[in-house]
Enzyme design. Sequence first.
Site, PDB file in Angstrom:
ATOM      1  N   LYS A   1       0.709  -1.025  -0.027  1.00  0.00           N
ATOM      2  CA  LYS A   1       0.047  -0.011   0.098  1.00  0.00           C
ATOM      3  C   LYS A   1       1.097   1.234   0.173  1.00  0.00           C
ATOM      4  CE  LYS A   1      -4.571   0.796   0.311  1.00  0.00           C
ATOM      5  NZ  LYS A   1      -5.709  -0.426  -0.039  1.00  0.00           N
TER       6      LYS A   1
ATOM      7  N   ASP B   1      -6.934   4.373  -4.777  1.00  0.00           N
ATOM      8  CA  ASP B   1      -7.577   4.159  -3.464  1.00  0.00           C
ATOM      9  C   ASP B   1      -8.107   5.576  -3.139  1.00  0.00           C
ATOM     10  OD1 ASP B   1      -7.743   3.420  -0.444  1.00  0.00           O
ATOM     11  OD2 ASP B   1      -6.872   1.775  -1.060  1.00  0.00           O
TER      12      ASP B   1
HETATM   13  N1  GLU Z   1      -7.311   0.045  -3.240  1.00  0.00           N
HETATM   14  C1  GLU Z   1      -7.804  -1.181  -3.768  1.00  0.00           C
HETATM   15  C2  GLU Z   1      -8.257  -1.905  -2.320  1.00  0.00           C
HETATM   16  O1  GLU Z   1      -7.915  -1.465  -1.118  1.00  0.00           O
HETATM   17  C3  GLU Z   1      -7.301  -1.864  -4.705  1.00  0.00           C
HETATM   18  C4  GLU Z   1      -6.005  -2.346  -4.745  1.00  0.00           C
HETATM   19  C5  GLU Z   1      -5.682  -3.008  -6.315  1.00  0.00           C
HETATM   20  O2  GLU Z   1      -6.271  -2.966  -7.029  1.00  0.00           O
HETATM   21  O3  GLU Z   1      -4.570  -3.127  -5.918  1.00  0.00           O
HETATM   22  O4  GLU Z   1      -8.182  -3.318  -2.478  1.00  0.00           O
END
Ligand code: GLU
Length: 428
Positions: free
Chosen positions: A106, A146
């Site tokens: 993340k 996100d």
């Molecule tokens: N941000 C989204 C999540 O928390 C998607 C993450 C992604 O697609 O890599 O799942």
Amino acid sequence: MAENTNAFSMAQQQFDHVADLLGLDHQVRELLRWPLREYHLRLPVHMDDGGLRVFQAFRVQHNDALGPNKGGLRFHAAETADTVRALAMWMTWKCAVADIPLGGGKGGVVLDPATLSANEKERLCRAFIRELWRVLGPRQDVPAPDVGSNAQMMGWMMDEYSRITGQYTPGVITGKPVGGGGSLGRKEATGYGVIYTLREAMKCLNIDSTQTTAAIQGFGNVGQYAAKGFISELGGKVVCVSYWDREDRAAYTVYKQDGIDPEFLMNITDQYGSIDKDKAVQADYSIEEGDDWITKEADVLIPAALEGQINAETVKNIHERVKIVAEGANGPTTPEADQVLMERDIFVVPDFLCNAGGVTTSYFEGVQNDMNFYWTKSEVLEKLDDKMTQAFKGVYDMAQTQDVFMRDAAYMVAINRVVKGMELRGWL
Ligand code: GLU
């Protein structure tokens, strides 16, 4: 004692609890309760007025035993190293529970993105990639959108990476714009994934979805498509949506007796999830000040905003009619609130199962980038439904056979897969 709502402590507490249930070895716990790697950055960016602003940013790679690190980039004023650590850890469990060959990561940038112009945002996105490109890539770490970031920003970052490496590399990032390496269905994916798992939960509980109502917190990408799907896929009614109004710096709840029309509300919502109150009132919506979604009489609660929203304080206000909490957000429920949900026999579709539709479709996007061949929207959504249904069944079976809470069952499935992945690679 006041409740500890630090997201990373919460994530570790949840993990420790299930590590106990699984009897996990001490050294394995030490490996999994912390990220493998983290990067702390300072990004200098020139503003439109000629001034300079320095932004603090993070990228955390929690675990990549099952595949490249994967997870979004949050642009939020309250971002901290700990929120990013927690979210990275949850991504590891999310990819594992969805059974996709990816690890967890993340990123975050500490800022309110609404304070930047489009050009400033573009410079910030490019600066982020210039600092971090060496540790990113389709086989290393693949960011995505996100809270506070969007497809256009992903497009700029993919471009910067491709320019630096001298190779068109769409698979370095997902959630890109359609036509610019993005996948059809990615925009809808997280919200629809919430609905697919919710549908399965209702089947298990013998609930007729057409007779149900939902209250939603948050009207960003997840809340919007969860609202649409609740109506189109389940035939239910959404009674209210709470959202954070950027200008007023206050929360509001928008509701309508006979059910909201998500399409209409989406047309009067800005890119940060703030609804135009005047237009809503003109269309006969009622608006209350306050984050009241949780108190409303509904069968289903869908938190689709930030972490820690269902906590020791707010959980007391959940209406007696509520039967299911479907967690569209990451980490919306604190361990103390979980206890109350358990005691009240409220069924929880836990976050990293419920909202895995986004990353699952990111995985499909990466696959399409690798093949250089793109699927239709219905192909994508069909594959997504299949994956989400399988993931739900795996967790539900674990909950039934082990007689544990759905969150613990999801952790058990995920941790088992990650531990096996580490064993197969010879880490353990
Ligand atoms: N941000 C989204 C999540 O928390 C998607 C993450 C992604 O697609 O890599 O799942």
